[in-house]
Motif scaffolding. Structure first.
Motif, PDB file in Angstrom:
ATOM      1  N   UNK A 252      39.562  45.101  38.704  1.00 50.35           N
ATOM      2  CA  UNK A 252      39.687  45.596  37.328  1.00 50.35           C
ATOM      3  C   UNK A 252      41.050  45.180  36.793  1.00 50.35           C
ATOM      4  N   UNK A 253      41.132  45.006  35.476  1.00 48.63           N
ATOM      5  CA  UNK A 253      42.403  44.664  34.838  1.00 48.63           C
ATOM      6  C   UNK A 253      42.564  45.489  33.565  1.00 48.63           C
ATOM      7  N   UNK A 254      43.811  45.794  33.251  1.00 47.37           N
ATOM      8  CA  UNK A 254      44.159  46.517  32.035  1.00 47.37           C
ATOM      9  C   UNK A 254      45.400  45.853  31.441  1.00 47.37           C
ATOM     10  N   UNK A 263      53.793  41.051  27.576  1.00 48.22           N
ATOM     11  CA  UNK A 263      52.449  41.432  27.999  1.00 48.22           C
ATOM     12  C   UNK A 263      52.529  42.041  29.392  1.00 48.22           C
ATOM     13  N   UNK A 264      52.026  43.268  29.522  1.00 52.45           N
ATOM     14  CA  UNK A 264      51.994  43.969  30.809  1.00 52.45           C
ATOM     15  C   UNK A 264      50.543  43.996  31.280  1.00 52.45           C
ATOM     16  N   UNK A 265      50.327  43.549  32.498  1.00 51.75           N
ATOM     17  CA  UNK A 265      48.983  43.456  33.073  1.00 51.75           C
ATOM     18  C   UNK A 265      48.962  44.287  34.351  1.00 51.75           C
ATOM     19  N   UNK A 266      48.000  45.211  34.439  1.00 54.86           N
ATOM     20  CA  UNK A 266      47.770  46.006  35.643  1.00 54.86           C
ATOM     21  C   UNK A 266      46.434  45.566  36.239  1.00 54.86           C
ATOM     22  N   UNK A 267      46.474  45.081  37.461  1.00 54.94           N
ATOM     23  CA  UNK A 267      45.271  44.579  38.137  1.00 54.94           C
ATOM     24  C   UNK A 267      45.104  45.298  39.467  1.00 54.94           C
ATOM     25  N   UNK A 268      43.892  45.750  39.729  1.00 57.49           N
ATOM     26  CA  UNK A 268      43.546  46.298  41.042  1.00 57.49           C
ATOM     27  C   UNK A 268      42.777  45.235  41.819  1.00 57.49           C
ATOM     28  N   UNK A 314      42.485  50.932  37.510  1.00 55.99           N
ATOM     29  CA  UNK A 314      43.750  51.303  36.887  1.00 55.99           C
ATOM     30  C   UNK A 314      43.687  51.117  35.378  1.00 55.99           C
ATOM     31  N   UNK A 315      44.529  51.912  34.671  1.00 54.20           N
ATOM     32  CA  UNK A 315      44.555  51.859  33.206  1.00 54.20           C
ATOM     33  C   UNK A 315      45.996  52.051  32.746  1.00 54.20           C
ATOM     34  N   UNK A 316      46.426  51.204  31.796  1.00 57.05           N
ATOM     35  CA  UNK A 316      47.766  51.297  31.231  1.00 57.05           C
ATOM     36  C   UNK A 316      47.726  52.182  29.987  1.00 57.05           C
ATOM     37  N   UNK A 317      48.466  53.273  30.006  1.00 59.12           N
ATOM     38  CA  UNK A 317      48.524  54.176  28.854  1.00 59.12           C
ATOM     39  C   UNK A 317      49.546  53.678  27.838  1.00 59.12           C
ATOM     40  N   UNK A 318      49.502  54.273  26.660  1.00 56.76           N
ATOM     41  CA  UNK A 318      50.402  53.842  25.594  1.00 56.76           C
ATOM     42  C   UNK A 318      51.866  54.135  25.896  1.00 56.76           C
ATOM     43  N   UNK A 335      45.350  60.078  38.764  1.00 54.07           N
ATOM     44  CA  UNK A 335      46.769  60.444  38.734  1.00 54.07           C
ATOM     45  C   UNK A 335      47.520  59.469  37.842  1.00 54.07           C
ATOM     46  N   UNK A 336      48.436  60.028  37.040  1.00 50.19           N
ATOM     47  CA  UNK A 336      49.335  59.220  36.219  1.00 50.19           C
ATOM     48  C   UNK A 336      50.626  58.989  36.989  1.00 50.19           C
ATOM     49  N   UNK A 337      50.994  57.727  37.080  1.00 49.40           N
ATOM     50  CA  UNK A 337      52.149  57.335  37.880  1.00 49.40           C
ATOM     51  C   UNK A 337      53.138  56.612  36.982  1.00 49.40           C
TER      52      UNK A 337
END
Length: 632
Positions: A252-254, A263-268, A314-318, A335-337
């Motif tokens: 998954x990617x966010x 650009x911030x990319x969060x990848x699992x 994973x998900x990137x919040x504002x 969980x928010x980290x």
């Protein structure tokens, strides 16, 4: 791990949805971590979910009927408070798209007649709407106000595995191994991107400003993400402008655009970790390594081994935090980290007992909200979630029972059928092991069961196989058909027996064409190559025959098989031949008869000669007289 395309966070990160192999849709509330919805659609086993996507639908487009003027004012005030309601779009194997309303906890609409096979990709945009792609090589743009088709066009000769809509709503990106950029107004192809070797699983667009957009893609079995510049004037479509290097394939990617166009990319990834990238679009072409690796480990009470808890999504919040979903879908934790960039690795140690205690409290809380059991006359009604009470059985039951060791030996495939007191149950045991292997997808048990040449065992196993296991077995046999010669030969034996035994059940299934289409296409492909293979075989046989004949002629003795053999005789042989001649081969009588006859013949010859001489003498005399007269 999470299946690609069958789990997703909502667009605001408030909910998380997952649809498993059992066809059940589960929706969690991320703030509390509570399982809010669990929905099982009709025909979920015959046509399970293939892909899901979160969309937002305004209340005005939820229904088709036009409200009365008085009610319209009231709904307008409600729509001001609720701009859009979250809906999960579920694509299934039968080509239908189901819209599940989270607020109403029910199905709001079913989109039909758009696709004839499995839905493989879904994309949503507030300006464009809902667009889907399927195995029938078509892309459908839906009209949600009328629950019908707005537009439909052919995507090409390969199935689409990912879709993405640009933020302006004017362009569409579809991908299999090649990414196609479409103009939604004209349905014309703008550009192609050909940088992936495998089919693409993720497409995410990034809008920097009104004139700059990027595309981030990830493919199956690729340990990197590719960044593409969505520029119509740039013709370089084979190389991405940047590469985000990962340790494993992404699940998954966010994406989030931060300040200064960063650009911030969060990848699992499949190994159960999350990787955070910070990418600045500045022409950097080297592979970019992650700025932070996040892992979750279980507190094993100070043991030597530390067990890792897999991160599923994973998900990137504002606000720049990381919303992680880890654990398993039986016990899922959110969980928010806050990312800590002081080190390359951020490890979160969580206690298993605490997680189990929280899950138990959540389960008790959900059970407490279920209505109690209603008893009416002799009928007992149980609400969902309450198990049926079972009576405790007495362990000391009458009758002879086998020990556990004997039961395991009876279940063994190598048990001797001739053992006294033991009946041959190899077909039953094979059927049980095959069902267990199909349910657990254990390759070892599947290999043990399927790789057998005994037709009797295959026939008995298929006869004892329940109808629920036919479809999974067909899928395994389809994979085996594409293997090597021995594997495909075994698959043909199983497939022939399966079709002959369960032909009635297969003909009664509505999805028989879809189930057998991979096998039929594989057979057609092989038959198409049969003529060419026969020609090639004939040519190879001719060449090998000529080579063999040439080698035999080269190694052949020159005196072998000669037309004539002459042998010079010796002197001793010649003398022997002369001695062997019989001089008295004819009888004396015959010799005398032949002599008398010869004498008579000689006398006749002499008489004839004398007559001839007399005639010659007269002639001579006449000649002499004539001469004398001339002289005188």
């Amino acid at each position: 791990m999470a299946s690609t395309g069958r789990s997703a966070f909502s667009r605001d990160g408030q909910y998380y949805a997952f649809c498993g192999n059992d066809g059940k849709l589960k929706i969690w509330e991320t703030a509390s971590g509570r399982l809010k919805h669990e929905y099982t659609p009709n025909r979920h086993l015959s046509s399970p979910c293939s892909v899901i996507e979160w969309i937002s639908v305004s209340p005005q487009s939820a229904g088709n009927a036009s409200p009365a003027p008085r009610k319209r004012r009231r709904r307008k005030s409600i729509s001001e408070e609720i701009d859009h309601k979250p809906i999960v779009a579920i694509g299934s194997l039968n080509g239908k798209v189901t819209l599940y309303d989270v607020a109403a906890a029910s199905i709001s609409a079913t989109l039909e007649n758009g696709h004839s096979s499995t839905v493989t990709a879904i994309a949503w945009s507030a300006r464009t709407g809902l667009i889907t792609a399927a195995n029938d090589y078509h892309i459908v743009e839906w009209n949600l106000q009328e629950n019908g088709i707005k537009c439909k066009w052919k995507s090409g000769k390969t199935k689409i595995t990912a879709l993405a809509i640009l933020s302006n709503g004017k362009s569409l990106l579809s991908a299999e191994r090649i990414i196609n950029w479409w103009d939604l107004a004209t349905k014309q192809l703008i550009r192609k991107f050909t940088g992936h070797a495998n089919h693409i699983t993720f497409l995410q667009t990034v809008q920097i400003d009104s004139a700059t957009s990027y595309l981030i893609s990830g493919a199956c079995a690729d340990s990197h993400l590719s960044v593409w510049a969505l520029d119509k004037n740039n013709k370089n479509d084979k190389a991405s402008i940047a590469t985000l290097a990962m340790q494993d394939e992404a699940t998954s990617i966010s994406i989030l655009v931060a300040e200064e166009s960063q650009v911030i990319v969060l990848a699992t990834i499949q190994s159960g970790q999350a990787q955070l990238f910070k990418y600045q679009p500045n022409g950097h072409t080297k592979p970019l390594k992650p700025s932070l690796n996040i892992a979750v480990a279980a507190d094993a009470n100070q043991k030597e081994t530390v067990q890792q808890i897999p991160i599923l999504a994973g998900y990137l919040t504002e606000d720049g935090k990381l919303l992680l979903a880890y654990g398993s879908y039986v016990n899922l934790t959110f969980e928010k980290v806050i990312p800590d960039f002081s080190d390359k690795l951020q490890c979160l140690v969580r206690s298993e007992r605490l997680d189990m205690k929280k899950s138990k409290e959540k389960k008790e809380e959900s059970i407490s909200k279920i209505k109690p059991t209603v008893i009416e006359e002799d009928v007992k009604y149980l609400a969902p979630g309450i198990g049926i009470p079972t009576q405790k059985k007495n362990r000391t039951t009458s009758g002879s029972q086998l020990l556990l060791k004997d039961r395991l030996e009876n279940l063994s495939l190598n048990a001797d059928a001739n053992t006294p007191g033991r009946t041959s149950m190899k077909g039953t045991n094979m059927a049980q092991l095959l069902m267990q292997a199909l349910n657990s997808k254990d390759k070892t048990i599947l290999t043990t069961v399927l790789f057998t040449k005994n037709e009797t065992v295959i026939r008995n196993t298929i006869a004892r196989l329940p109808v629920q296991a036919i479809t999974p077995l067909l899928k395994e046999l389809t994979v085996m058909l594409q293997g090597k010669t021995y594997t495909s030969k075994i698959a043909v034996m199983w497939l022939q027996t399966l079709i002959m035994t369960h032909a009635a059940h297969l003909m009664s299934r509505p999805d028989i064409a879809e189930t057998l289409s991979p096998i039929l296409s594989f057979i057609d492909a092989k038959l198409g190559l049969l003529t060419a293979m026969q020609k090639l075989r004939g040519r190879v046989s001719l060449i090998t025959g000529q080579i063999t004949q040439a080698n035999e002629d080269h190694n052949k003795d020159i005196t072998e098989d000669s037309l004539l053999v002459y042998q010079d005789p010796d002197s001793s042989d010649e003398g022997a031949d002369k001695e062997d001649i019989d001089l008295s081969s004819e009888s004396d009588d015959n010799w005398e008869e032949m002599s008398d006859q010869d004498i008579q013949d000689e006398e006749d010859v002499k008489s004839v000669k004398s007559e001839d001489e007399d005639e010659d003498g007269n002639d001579n005399d006449n000649d002499m007289d004539n001469n004398d007269s001339i002289h005188s």
